[in-house]
Write a protein that holds these residues in place. Structure first.
Motif, PDB file in Angstrom:
ATOM      1  N   GLY A  48     -39.012 -18.065  66.448  1.00 40.59           N
ATOM      2  CA  GLY A  48     -39.249 -17.420  65.162  1.00 40.59           C
ATOM      3  C   GLY A  48     -40.472 -17.940  64.425  1.00 40.59           C
ATOM      4  N   GLU A  49     -41.182 -18.898  65.028  1.00 42.89           N
ATOM      5  CA  GLU A  49     -42.378 -19.445  64.394  1.00 42.89           C
ATOM      6  C   GLU A  49     -43.587 -18.567  64.697  1.00 42.89           C
ATOM      7  OE1 GLU A  49     -43.283 -23.494  65.304  1.00 42.89           O
ATOM      8  OE2 GLU A  49     -41.176 -24.057  65.375  1.00 42.89           O
ATOM      9  N   ARG A  50     -44.472 -18.470  63.695  1.00 49.44           N
ATOM     10  CA  ARG A  50     -45.731 -17.751  63.902  1.00 49.44           C
ATOM     11  C   ARG A  50     -46.782 -18.709  64.435  1.00 49.44           C
ATOM     12  NH1 ARG A  50     -46.458 -12.654  62.330  1.00 49.44           N
ATOM     13  NH2 ARG A  50     -45.073 -11.826  60.746  1.00 49.44           N
ATOM     14  N   GLU A  51     -47.576 -18.217  65.357  1.00 48.32           N
ATOM     15  CA  GLU A  51     -48.704 -18.997  65.832  1.00 48.32           C
ATOM     16  C   GLU A  51     -49.898 -18.702  64.940  1.00 48.32           C
ATOM     17  OE1 GLU A  51     -49.593 -18.887  69.974  1.00 48.32           O
ATOM     18  OE2 GLU A  51     -47.498 -19.059  70.543  1.00 48.32           O
ATOM     19  N   THR A  52     -50.784 -19.660  64.819  1.00 46.36           N
ATOM     20  CA  THR A  52     -51.942 -19.520  63.946  1.00 46.36           C
ATOM     21  C   THR A  52     -53.206 -19.844  64.721  1.00 46.36           C
ATOM     22  OG1 THR A  52     -50.600 -20.177  62.051  1.00 46.36           O
ATOM     23  CG2 THR A  52     -52.975 -20.317  61.782  1.00 46.36           C
ATOM     24  N   ASP A  53     -54.235 -19.058  64.498  1.00 39.83           N
ATOM     25  CA  ASP A  53     -55.551 -19.346  65.060  1.00 39.83           C
ATOM     26  C   ASP A  53     -56.411 -19.961  63.972  1.00 39.83           C
ATOM     27  OD1 ASP A  53     -55.310 -18.242  67.757  1.00 39.83           O
ATOM     28  OD2 ASP A  53     -55.092 -16.320  66.732  1.00 39.83           O
ATOM     29  N   PHE A  54     -57.187 -20.970  64.326  1.00 39.33           N
ATOM     30  CA  PHE A  54     -58.082 -21.639  63.395  1.00 39.33           C
ATOM     31  C   PHE A  54     -59.505 -21.287  63.808  1.00 39.33           C
ATOM     32  CE2 PHE A  54     -54.117 -23.909  63.468  1.00 39.33           C
ATOM     33  CZ  PHE A  54     -53.863 -24.107  62.121  1.00 39.33           C
ATOM     34  N   LEU A  55     -60.153 -20.456  62.994  1.00 37.54           N
ATOM     35  CA  LEU A  55     -61.452 -19.894  63.353  1.00 37.54           C
ATOM     36  C   LEU A  55     -62.558 -20.472  62.480  1.00 37.54           C
ATOM     37  CD1 LEU A  55     -59.980 -16.349  63.556  1.00 37.54           C
ATOM     38  CD2 LEU A  55     -60.710 -17.705  65.498  1.00 37.54           C
ATOM     39  N   ASN A  56     -63.651 -20.878  63.131  1.00 36.76           N
ATOM     40  CA  ASN A  56     -64.803 -21.409  62.412  1.00 36.76           C
ATOM     41  C   ASN A  56     -65.630 -20.256  61.846  1.00 36.76           C
ATOM     42  OD1 ASN A  56     -64.168 -24.084  63.072  1.00 36.76           O
ATOM     43  ND2 ASN A  56     -65.129 -23.858  65.073  1.00 36.76           N
ATOM     44  N   ILE A  57     -65.898 -20.325  60.540  1.00 35.46           N
ATOM     45  CA  ILE A  57     -66.655 -19.289  59.843  1.00 35.46           C
ATOM     46  C   ILE A  57     -67.986 -19.880  59.399  1.00 35.46           C
ATOM     47  CG2 ILE A  57     -66.637 -17.615  57.959  1.00 35.46           C
ATOM     48  CD1 ILE A  57     -64.270 -17.264  59.925  1.00 35.46           C
ATOM     49  N   VAL A  58     -69.059 -19.097  59.538  1.00 34.26           N
ATOM     50  CA  VAL A  58     -70.391 -19.507  59.109  1.00 34.26           C
ATOM     51  C   VAL A  58     -70.965 -18.421  58.209  1.00 34.26           C
ATOM     52  CG1 VAL A  58     -72.735 -20.079  59.864  1.00 34.26           C
ATOM     53  CG2 VAL A  58     -70.782 -20.718  61.275  1.00 34.26           C
ATOM     54  N   THR A  59     -71.490 -18.811  57.051  1.00 37.59           N
ATOM     55  CA  THR A  59     -72.197 -17.875  56.173  1.00 37.59           C
ATOM     56  C   THR A  59     -73.582 -18.431  55.892  1.00 37.59           C
ATOM     57  OG1 THR A  59     -71.249 -18.901  54.203  1.00 37.59           O
ATOM     58  CG2 THR A  59     -70.110 -16.971  55.069  1.00 37.59           C
ATOM     59  N   TRP A  60     -74.500 -17.548  55.538  1.00 35.03           N
ATOM     60  CA  TRP A  60     -75.891 -17.930  55.307  1.00 35.03           C
ATOM     61  C   TRP A  60     -76.389 -17.433  53.960  1.00 35.03           C
ATOM     62  CZ3 TRP A  60     -78.497 -21.120  58.527  1.00 35.03           C
ATOM     63  CH2 TRP A  60     -77.952 -21.320  59.800  1.00 35.03           C
ATOM     64  N   ARG A  61     -77.409 -18.073  53.462  1.00 32.36           N
ATOM     65  CA  ARG A  61     -78.174 -17.708  52.269  1.00 32.36           C
ATOM     66  C   ARG A  61     -77.310 -17.637  51.009  1.00 32.36           C
ATOM     67  NH1 ARG A  61     -80.047 -15.678  56.731  1.00 32.36           N
ATOM     68  NH2 ARG A  61     -82.227 -15.918  57.288  1.00 32.36           N
ATOM     69  N   GLN A  62     -77.453 -16.557  50.227  1.00 35.07           N
ATOM     70  CA  GLN A  62     -76.736 -16.440  48.949  1.00 35.07           C
ATOM     71  C   GLN A  62     -75.224 -16.419  49.156  1.00 35.07           C
ATOM     72  OE1 GLN A  62     -77.979 -16.537  45.804  1.00 35.07           O
ATOM     73  NE2 GLN A  62     -75.845 -16.587  45.163  1.00 35.07           N
ATOM     74  N   LEU A  63     -74.759 -15.747  50.198  1.00 42.50           N
ATOM     75  CA  LEU A  63     -73.325 -15.708  50.483  1.00 42.50           C
ATOM     76  C   LEU A  63     -72.794 -17.120  50.756  1.00 42.50           C
ATOM     77  CD1 LEU A  63     -70.745 -14.096  50.877  1.00 42.50           C
ATOM     78  CD2 LEU A  63     -71.439 -13.702  53.258  1.00 42.50           C
TER      79      LEU A  63
END
Length: 141
Positions: free
Chosen positions: A42-57
Motif C-alpha cells: 500500500g506504499e507509494r513509490e517516489t521518484d527524486f528528479l533533479n531540476i535545473v532552471t536558468w536565467r530569470q527563472l
C-alpha cells in the motif's frame, strides 16, 4: 521528435542558486514525485528528479521555492556526461525546466511569507469556517 515533461511534486530541500563565470543564473533542486500506483503493502513509490532552471527563472525559483513546497515543472529531459576523477564516465539525467508554477501560497516571513499564528489581512477567507455577513443586495445573482 518530442521531449516534453510535466511534473508535480515537492522540493526535497531549498534550491541552490549559482552563477556561471559569465554571470548567468543557474538554480538546481530535487523534486519528489509520487508514482501513480502503490506497492503491494500500500506504499507509494517516489521518484527524486533533479531540476535545473536558468536565467530569470532560476533567480525566481531561488527566491520563492523552499523545501516541501508543492511545485509544477514543465521542461525537457537532458542527459549529460563527464569523466570523474577516477577516469570513469558518469551520466547525469536531469529536467531542464522552462516553466515552473508555485502551487501553494507562500505563507512565511519577509519574502512575503506569513508567520504561524498571524492573520493575513489581504485574505478574505482567513476566518476559515466562520459565517460571512453579506447583504442580499451585495450578491451578484
Amino acid at each position: 521528435m518530442l521531449n516534453r515533461v510535466v511534473l508535480i511534486g515537492r522540493l526535497t530541500a531549498d534550491p541552490t542558486l549559482r552563477y556561471t563565470p559569465s554571470g548567468v543564473a543557474n538554480c538546481t533542486y530535487t523534486l519528489a514525485v509520487d508514482r501513480p500506483f502503490t506497492k503491494q503493502g500500500g506504499e507509494r513509490e517516489t521518484d527524486f528528479l533533479n531540476i535545473v532552471t536558468w536565467r530569470q527563472l532560476a533567480e525566481t525559483c531561488a527566491n520563492y521555492l523552499k523545501k516541501g513546497r508543492l511545485t509544477a515543472v514543465e521542461g525537457r529531459v537532458q542527459v549529460r556526461n563527464y569523466e570523474n576523477n577516477e577516469g570513469k564516465r558518469v551520466y547525469v539525467t536531469e529536467i531542464v525546466a522552462d516553466n515552473v508554477r508555485f502551487l501553494e501560497s507562500n505563507k512565511n516571513d519577509s519574502a512575503g511569507r506569513q508567520q504561524p499564528g498571524t492573520k493575513n489581512n489581504n485574505d478574505p477567507f482567513s476566518d476559515d469556517g466562520k459565517p460571512i455577513d453579506i447583504a442580499d443586495e451585495d450578491l451578484p445573482f
